[in-house]
Design a protein around this motif. Structure first.
Motif, PDB file in Angstrom:
ATOM      1  N   VAL A  54       0.833  -1.197   0.000  1.00  0.00           N
ATOM      2  CA  VAL A  54       0.000   0.000   0.000  1.00  0.00           C
ATOM      3  C   VAL A  54       0.872   1.253   0.000  1.00  0.00           C
ATOM      4  O   VAL A  54       1.808   1.367   0.800  1.00  0.00           O
ATOM      5  N   ASP A  56       1.062   5.398   0.438  1.00  0.00           N
ATOM      6  CA  ASP A  56       0.381   6.585   0.934  1.00  0.00           C
ATOM      7  C   ASP A  56       0.595   7.719  -0.064  1.00  0.00           C
ATOM      8  O   ASP A  56       1.459   7.642  -0.950  1.00  0.00           O
ATOM      9  N   PRO A  80      -6.720   4.776  -3.792  1.00  0.00           N
ATOM     10  CA  PRO A  80      -6.087   3.639  -3.092  1.00  0.00           C
ATOM     11  C   PRO A  80      -5.061   2.950  -3.999  1.00  0.00           C
ATOM     12  O   PRO A  80      -5.372   2.032  -4.753  1.00  0.00           O
ATOM     13  N   ASN A 423     -10.061   8.205   8.378  1.00  0.00           N
ATOM     14  CA  ASN A 423      -9.173   7.166   7.855  1.00  0.00           C
ATOM     15  C   ASN A 423      -8.892   6.078   8.885  1.00  0.00           C
ATOM     16  O   ASN A 423      -8.258   5.079   8.577  1.00  0.00           O
ATOM     17  N   ARG A 440      -8.305   5.329   0.845  1.00  0.00           N
ATOM     18  CA  ARG A 440      -7.130   4.895   1.591  1.00  0.00           C
ATOM     19  C   ARG A 440      -7.427   5.035   3.087  1.00  0.00           C
ATOM     20  O   ARG A 440      -7.763   6.120   3.562  1.00  0.00           O
ATOM     21  N   THR A 457      -7.550   0.452   0.416  1.00  0.00           N
ATOM     22  CA  THR A 457      -6.233   0.095   0.922  1.00  0.00           C
ATOM     23  C   THR A 457      -6.165   0.480   2.394  1.00  0.00           C
ATOM     24  O   THR A 457      -6.793   1.457   2.831  1.00  0.00           O
TER      25      THR A 457
END
Length: 550
Positions: A54, A56, A80, A423, A440, A457
């Protein structure tokens, strides 16, 4: 041990064709300076999953005019994105590491060029099978001991590459700028047996190439030219001299040239000038900068200014897209825009030491969104379908997946509310929540009931709590990163129900009495860590276990 291609005598093999005193064409230039490797076992070591997982995105509030707030900082992010794999660049003598300079994607293959900064001439070409982008395979590698490779394009069974060479080390080269044509076999391997076709033209370095049917257009840099070659034998059909060409683009019989000493020059396919657009930008010396046509716009990589968008009809500049800077990552080179790629409503910018940034293309103008947190100085970017291919200097080729919603999945999810929230998703006991989207997350904890429909993600762990925890996922769920492995933990009496694709860069921990169910017959599970299975665990349904971890 690499296979060295035998030297062929130049005096007997050279063919000379010219339209001026400065342009020459040869067949089978010094093959003793080439090293070809087609052994899949030896090439397999170039594939690297160490950083996979994953990604960012550092969101650029300053350049995007977003209003910062604590609440905004805690929102789940858009896009994501995951890093699928990297292809490490070749090295010379085990110590001189080449840098990825360009990538061309055609069908099931990515073609990557490499060069070396400074006065020494070294280069390479990789062919990578990306039929399954999650398991790329390097099928062929050609190393040049006296040449840089700056750009390339595949067309109709041949690879066309351009660059610069040390002409003093060549028996035949009359110029440092060259174009070459290499036959590609059906299995994605370069075939040198039939000979390699070379052409030379004015300039210190050939910078870009475009194949249009039976013609090959090549640009070259300082005191160079744009030259049209016959694709069959490199007979020079037309040539025009320019001061410093960095790139060219072709669209509907129009050729756009980026001349670092002037700006944009628009020519017809016979190299007659149709339009000129002066640009007051510092394009730097001996640097990669690209130009492209996108709809009714011309897109120019303008170094420190970012990306310039110009109207083809009027020649006016529509806007600049500035370079986004991630303050958390130290730049690994100059922070300049080198190249641009468009994919539906996003713009991907190869920003050298500032990395790879994403901007949103919504309507009449584009706005920066943020910096995708990958390593390396990004020289070039191309995007096809749901994937992004970044030529990232010494980090090699990076294959990135956008994890967008497919049309069928979007239709399935359409009746649910779109997710707009934190998040750090925490579903309390007794809550029953369902939503759709593509986001995300930092982490997910489920004590109640949660239905996620879409593409997601998660940077950190996913916890499905004891007894009442139920997580149902329809779509794509990707968790963790190989360098920072995380887990999905299903506690006693809790259930994870999957219809779609589950990828964990880490572990799946099935506690005693937990349940994992797969709906339908097309679910896929790809787990890079361990599957820990306790007592009385229920595993139900059909699924494809990619890594054979169950």
């Amino acid at each position: 041990m690499f296979k060295r291609v035998p030297y062929l005598l130049m005096a007997s093999m050279a063919i000379f064709i010219s339209c001026s005193d400065e342009t020459t064409v040869f067949v089978d230039e010094q093959q003793e300076n080439l090293i070809l490797e087609n052994d899949l076992v030896k090439l397999s070591g170039s594939i690297n999953f160490e950083n996979s997982g994953v990604l960012d995105i550092f969101e650029d509030e300053l350049n995007s005019n977003k209003r910062f707030s604590a609440a905004k900082a805690d929102e789940a992010g858009d896009y994501p994105i995951t890093l699928v794999a990297q292809v490490s660049p070749p090295s010379i003598g085990g110590s001189t590491v080449l840098t990825a300079s360009h990538v061309d994607v055609d069908g099931d293959y990515a073609y990557v060029s490499y060069n070396l900064a400074g006065e020494d001439y070294y280069g390479a070409i990789d062919i990578i099978n990306i039929a399954d982008p999650h398991n790329p395979v390097v099928t062929s590698r050609l190393i040049y001991l006296t040449s840089d490779i700056n750009s390339l394009q595949y067309s109709d069974g041949y690879l066309y590459a351009v660059g610069g060479l040390n002409k003093e080390a060549s028996f035949t080269a009359s110029s440092s700028s060259f174009v070459t044509k290499i036959r590609i076999n059906g299995g994605g391997t370069m075939d040198l047996g039939a000979g390699i076709l070379y052409g030379y033209q004015p300039g210190d370095n050939a910078t870009d190439v475009h194949v249009d049917g039976n013609e090959v257009y090549v640009s070259s840099g300082k005191d160079g030219s744009v030259t049209i070659y016959d694709a069959k034998d490199f007979d020079v059909k037309k040539e025009e001299l320019f001061s410093d060409l960095r790139s060219l683009a072709f669209d509907n019989n129009k050729v756009a040239l980026l001349d670092a000493g002037f700006g944009l020059r628009i020519l017809d396919d016979k190299l007659k000038t149709k339009k000129e657009i002066p640009i007051n930008s510092d394009f730097g010396a001996y640097t990669k900068r690209t130009v492209d046509f996108v709809d009714d716009k011309i897109v120019v990589a303008e170094g420190s200014k970012g990306v310039g968008l110009y109207s083809y009809d009027s020649g006016t500049r529509l806007q600049y897209i500035p370079i986004s800077i991630d303050p958390n990552n130290t730049a690994t080179g100059d922070m300049v825009n080198n190249a641009v790629a468009f994919n539906k409503d996003i713009i991907l910018m190869a920003n050298g030491g500032a990395g790879l940034s994403l901007s949103e293309d919504r309507g009449p103008s584009a706005a920066p969104y943020g910096v995708i947190q990958i390593n390396g100085s990004v020289n070039y970017v191309e995007s096809k379908g749901d994937y992004v291919f970044a030529a990232s200097g010494a980090e090699g080729l990076q294959i990135i997946k956008l994890n967008r919603l497919s049309q069928s999945l979007a239709a399935t999810c359409a009746t649910l509310e779109e997710y707009k929230g934190t998040n750090k998703l925490d579903i309390k006991e007794g809550q029953d929540i369902a939503f759709r989207g593509a986001k995300r997350f930092n982490s997910i904890k489920v004590s109640g009931s949660l239905l996620m429909c879409g593409s997601w993600t998660v940077i950190n762990d996913v916890d499905i709590e004891k007894d009442s925890g139920l997580l149902e996922m329809n779509g794509n769920l990707l968790v963790g990163r190989n360098k920072k492995r995380k887990e999905i933990k299903i506690e006693e009496g809790a259930t994870l129900r999957i219809e779609g694709n589950l990828t964990i860069y880490g572990d799946l921990d099935l506690k005693d009495g937990s349940t994992i169910e797969f709906i339908g017959s097309d679910s896929v599970v790809n787990i890079f860590g361990e599957v820990k299975i306790g007592d009385d665990v229920t595993i139900a349904g059909d699924f494809d276990d990619v890594q054979n971890k169950f």
